[in-house]
Scaffold this active site. Structure first.
Site, PDB file in Angstrom:
ATOM      1  N   ASP A 132      -6.965 -12.666   3.205  1.00 41.32           N
ATOM      2  CA  ASP A 132      -6.323 -11.787   2.229  1.00 41.32           C
ATOM      3  C   ASP A 132      -5.420 -12.598   1.326  1.00 41.32           C
ATOM      4  O   ASP A 132      -4.827 -13.592   1.742  1.00 41.32           O
ATOM      5  CB  ASP A 132      -5.518 -10.691   2.931  1.00 41.32           C
ATOM      6  CG  ASP A 132      -4.313 -11.249   3.682  1.00 41.32           C
ATOM      7  OD1 ASP A 132      -3.188 -11.199   3.144  1.00 41.32           O
ATOM      8  OD2 ASP A 132      -4.502 -11.776   4.807  1.00 41.32           O
ATOM      9  N   SER A 133      -5.331 -12.190   0.062  1.00 43.75           N
ATOM     10  CA  SER A 133      -4.436 -12.791  -0.917  1.00 43.75           C
ATOM     11  C   SER A 133      -4.699 -14.294  -1.008  1.00 43.75           C
ATOM     12  O   SER A 133      -5.831 -14.707  -1.247  1.00 43.75           O
ATOM     13  CB  SER A 133      -2.986 -12.464  -0.560  1.00 43.75           C
ATOM     14  OG  SER A 133      -2.115 -12.770  -1.617  1.00 43.75           O
ATOM     15  N   ALA A 134      -3.680 -15.140  -0.801  1.00 43.36           N
ATOM     16  CA  ALA A 134      -3.925 -16.577  -0.809  1.00 43.36           C
ATOM     17  C   ALA A 134      -4.947 -16.961   0.251  1.00 43.36           C
ATOM     18  O   ALA A 134      -5.763 -17.869   0.043  1.00 43.36           O
ATOM     19  CB  ALA A 134      -2.616 -17.331  -0.588  1.00 43.36           C
TER      20      ALA A 134
END
Length: 301
Positions: free
Chosen positions: A142-144
């Site tokens: 998720d995300s980075a």
């Protein structure tokens, strides 16, 4: 549709205290306090190591089979850990009935780019050594961590390693040049971030290094040869175009890709399983996608 749930979530996120002048240590402590939910009931969590790094292994119990999911947590490459993402990773484990290993990769600024990519690659290489078949492995993040999952695949491809069955990424950060139109168009709509937040994470992670490097910004890279991808994002996030452009690039490079954008939802809304109906539904979709990808890969052996 759950409009009232989405409104409540937006209000809750906007009411969270902001500390723009926090040190890295303070930001990490705050993030750990905010994301402290345990893995769901029925999921066993134990310490492990993978690729020379600490990790958490989450096990659904029973007959989990040979499949394994490598999870890479979010946090802008600066904050977060497998512990902060145990609840989200555990929801995937519960739905997939698959063993998951969440990697504690090195964080910036102490360990800037490409340290996280090196750790992701080392972890994936060890899973390949442990596994009888590459298609028993999948990646998620998720995300980075979503961007890192794609970067790990690129690094593995470039080393000639076999690809896993699939990858699932939630609100991936995949363009560190910060040139997506949503960086401006979603200003004020995103209840979590403003542009300066993202710029600060980038500064810690990259320093003076090239933000357009393929494993820093996979949305700008040649994605040829990657496995099937599922990309999920909310419409109310600065990084929306990171997901859209990653999907477009994958499609243009002949990669099977599914893009899901859910209206009125924020960055990594999948954290809100049990609070927002669509979060659980998105995780259900991810579990089905992974099962189908594993089955399709196994059928081609």
């Amino acid at each position: 549709m759950s409009r009232s749930q989405r409104r409540d979530l937006d209000a809750l996120l906007r009411s969270a205290p902001k500390a723009p002048d926090a040190t890295v240590a303070e930001a990490r402590a705050s993030f750990a306090q905010m994301f402290n939910a345990p893995a769901p009931d029925g999921v066993t969590v134990r310490d492990a190591t993978l690729g020379g790094r600490p990790a958490l292994e989450l096990d659904p119990g029973g007959q989990a089979g040979d499949r394994v999911l490598l999870y890479l947590h979010g946090g802008g490459y600066v904050v977060g850990s497998p512990r902060t993402h145990a609840a989200l990773a555990g929801e995937l484990v519960r739905r997939t009935r698959t063993r998951l290993v969440s990697l504690d990769y090195r964080l910036a600024p102490e360990h800037p780019f490409p340290a996280a990519v090196e750790d992701g690659l080392a972890a994936y290489r060890e899973l390949l050594q442990r596994s009888a078949h590459p298609d028993d492995i999948a990646l998620a993040g998720d995300s980075a961590g979503g961007g890192l999952a794609i970067a790990t695949l690129l690094a593995a491809r470039d080393e000639g390693l076999p690809m896993p069955a699939a990858a699932v990424v939630f609100s991936p950060w995949t363009d560190l040049t910060l040139t997506g139109a949503s960086m401006e168009s979603k200003h004020g709509i995103d209840p979590i971030f403003v542009r300066s937040d993202i710029e600060e994470y980038r500064r810690h992670y990259l320093g003076q290094q090239d933000p357009s490097a393929p494993t820093a910004s996979p949305a700008l890279a040649d994605l040829t040869g990657l496995p099937p991808l599922l990309i999920q994002a909310g419409s109310n996030e600065l990084l929306l175009d990171d997901a859209i452009r990653l999907a477009a690039r994958a499609g243009s490079d002949d990669v099977d890709v599914t893009l899901q954008i859910l209206g009125g939802l924020p960055h990594v809304f999948q954290h809100q399983s049990g609070f927002v109906d669509e979060a659980g539904q998105a995780l259900d979709d991810a579990a089905r996608f992974l099962a189908q990808a594993h089955d399709a890969a196994r059928a081609e052996r």
